[in-house]
Design a protein around this motif. Structure first.
Motif, short mmCIF file in Angstrom:
data_model
loop_
_atom_site.label_atom_id
_atom_site.label_comp_id
_atom_site.label_asym_id
_atom_site.label_seq_id
_atom_site.Cartn_x
_atom_site.Cartn_y
_atom_site.Cartn_z
N GLY A 1 -0.43 5.86 -4.74
CA GLY A 1 -1.03 6.55 -3.61
C GLY A 1 -2.22 7.37 -4.08
O GLY A 1 -2.51 7.46 -5.27
N GLY A 2 -2.91 7.98 -3.13
CA GLY A 2 -4.11 8.73 -3.45
C GLY A 2 -3.86 10.08 -4.08
O GLY A 2 -4.80 10.73 -4.56
N GLN B 1 -9.39 6.44 -13.39
CA GLN B 1 -9.14 7.45 -12.38
C GLN B 1 -10.34 8.37 -12.27
O GLN B 1 -10.65 9.12 -13.19
CB GLN B 1 -7.89 8.27 -12.73
CG GLN B 1 -7.56 9.32 -11.68
CD GLN B 1 -6.43 10.24 -12.11
OE1 GLN B 1 -6.23 10.48 -13.29
NE2 GLN B 1 -5.68 10.75 -11.14
N HIS C 1 -6.55 3.29 -10.55
CA HIS C 1 -6.82 1.88 -10.31
C HIS C 1 -6.57 1.11 -11.60
O HIS C 1 -7.13 1.45 -12.64
CB HIS C 1 -8.26 1.67 -9.85
CG HIS C 1 -8.54 2.24 -8.50
ND1 HIS C 1 -8.13 1.64 -7.34
CD2 HIS C 1 -9.19 3.38 -8.13
CE1 HIS C 1 -8.51 2.37 -6.30
NE2 HIS C 1 -9.16 3.42 -6.75
N MET D 1 -8.95 11.43 -7.56
CA MET D 1 -8.72 10.16 -6.86
C MET D 1 -7.49 9.45 -7.42
O MET D 1 -6.88 9.87 -8.39
CB MET D 1 -9.96 9.27 -7.01
CG MET D 1 -11.24 9.88 -6.50
SD MET D 1 -11.20 10.20 -4.73
CE MET D 1 -11.32 8.53 -4.11
N GLU D 2 -7.15 8.34 -6.75
CA GLU D 2 -5.99 7.59 -7.19
C GLU D 2 -6.30 6.78 -8.45
O GLU D 2 -7.45 6.68 -8.87
CB GLU D 2 -5.54 6.65 -6.08
CG GLU D 2 -6.57 5.58 -5.76
CD GLU D 2 -6.37 5.05 -4.35
OE1 GLU D 2 -6.98 5.63 -3.43
OE2 GLU D 2 -5.63 4.08 -4.20
N PHE E 1 1.62 11.99 -7.62
CA PHE E 1 1.33 10.62 -7.20
C PHE E 1 2.62 9.88 -6.90
O PHE E 1 3.55 9.87 -7.72
CB PHE E 1 0.57 9.86 -8.29
CG PHE E 1 -0.83 10.33 -8.50
CD1 PHE E 1 -1.11 11.30 -9.46
CD2 PHE E 1 -1.87 9.81 -7.75
CE1 PHE E 1 -2.41 11.73 -9.66
CE2 PHE E 1 -3.17 10.25 -7.94
CZ PHE E 1 -3.44 11.21 -8.89
N SER F 1 0.85 -1.18 0.00
CA SER F 1 0.00 0.00 0.00
C SER F 1 0.89 1.23 0.00
O SER F 1 2.05 1.18 0.44
CB SER F 1 -0.94 0.02 1.19
OG SER F 1 -0.22 0.15 2.40
N THR G 1 0.68 5.43 0.95
CA THR G 1 -0.08 6.47 1.61
C THR G 1 0.55 7.83 1.35
O THR G 1 1.75 8.02 1.58
CB THR G 1 -0.14 6.23 3.13
OG1 THR G 1 -0.71 4.94 3.38
CG2 THR G 1 -0.99 7.29 3.81
N ILE H 1 -3.70 15.51 1.33
CA ILE H 1 -4.54 15.53 0.14
C ILE H 1 -4.31 16.81 -0.65
O ILE H 1 -4.26 16.80 -1.88
CB ILE H 1 -6.03 15.41 0.53
CG1 ILE H 1 -6.26 14.06 1.23
CG2 ILE H 1 -6.92 15.53 -0.69
CD1 ILE H 1 -7.66 13.90 1.77
#
Lengths: 116, 115
Positions: free
Chosen positions: A107-108, B37, B44, B41-42, A90, A3, A5, A9
């Protein structure tokens, strides 16, 4: 499973100020690490990557990133931001073993706003 | 740096229509990927291919399908578009290398809006 992180944001920074974007990963071994930038309405552009060796990596557009194994981090930095650095950033990791597959995990993202 | 192209860049279409999003790369990369996307957002992974006639589903379930008949071409098809398919679709290709060391290069994306 691995994962990634990105705790922030949004980040707002003044033009000319320094910028640091955080990235932490969770993985059983040291993964391969990437930073990408996405300008509005565009695809992703690779800024830099870390595979091995020197833990301070230089990238394009004046960016650098430092890999810290003890903190499982790969933070991105720029000493002096320009208005054109406003974008989404990112962090991504790639697995170091074939058994884990070949896919990147992203990551988000952190959205950077630059104030004049 | 890889040259990778996506068309169309923007698409607005009605529910139930069949659509194909095109992705082509000129670098001879064997590996290609499709990501979805949502705004802000991220990414996928929804599909990937390691070469001609090789396609696999990614981490995020998708109703789309892909094909890889030629190395340079990796189109994504939605047989019947729905509003839930509204998103940005990013295509990428990679330069191989050792596992995990490959660098993925991205196209500009297709923004899809299904009404």
């Amino acid at each position: 499973a691995q994962s990634v992180t990105q705790p922030d944001i949004h980040i707002t920074v003044s033009e000319g100020a320094s910028l640091e974007l955080r990235c932490n990963y969770s993985y059983g071994a040291t993964p391969y690490l990437f930073w990408y930038v996405q300008s509005p309405g565009q695809g992703l552009q690779l800024l830099l990557k870390y595979f091995s060796g020197d833990t301070l990596v230089q990238g394009i557009k004046g960016f650098e990133a430092e890999f810290k194994r003890s903190q499982s981090s790969f933070n991105l930095r720029k000493p002096s931001v320009h208005w054109s650095d406003a974008a989404e950033y990112f962090c991504a990791v790639g697995p170091p073993s074939k058994a884990a597959g070949n896919k990147l995990t992203f990551g988000g993202g952190t959205r950077v706003l630059v104030k004049p | 740096e890889a040259d990778i192209y996506q068309t169309p860049r923007y698409l607005v279409i009605g529910t139930g229509k069949k659509i194909t999003l095109e992705c082509s790369q000129t670098m001879g990369h064997d590996k290609m990927y499709w990501y979805q996307q949502d705004p802000g957002m991220e990414l996928h992974l929804i599909h990937y291919s390691y070469g001609v006639n090789s396609t696999e589903k990614g981490d995020l379930s998708s109703e789309s399908t892909v094909s890889r008949i030629r190395t340079e071409h990796f189109p994504l098809t939605l047989e019947s578009a729905r509003p839930s398919h509204t998103s940005q679709y990013l295509c990428a290709s990679s330069d191989g290398g050792s596992v995990g060391q490959e660098t993925q290069y991205f196209g500009p994306g297709t923004r899809l809006l299904v009404l």
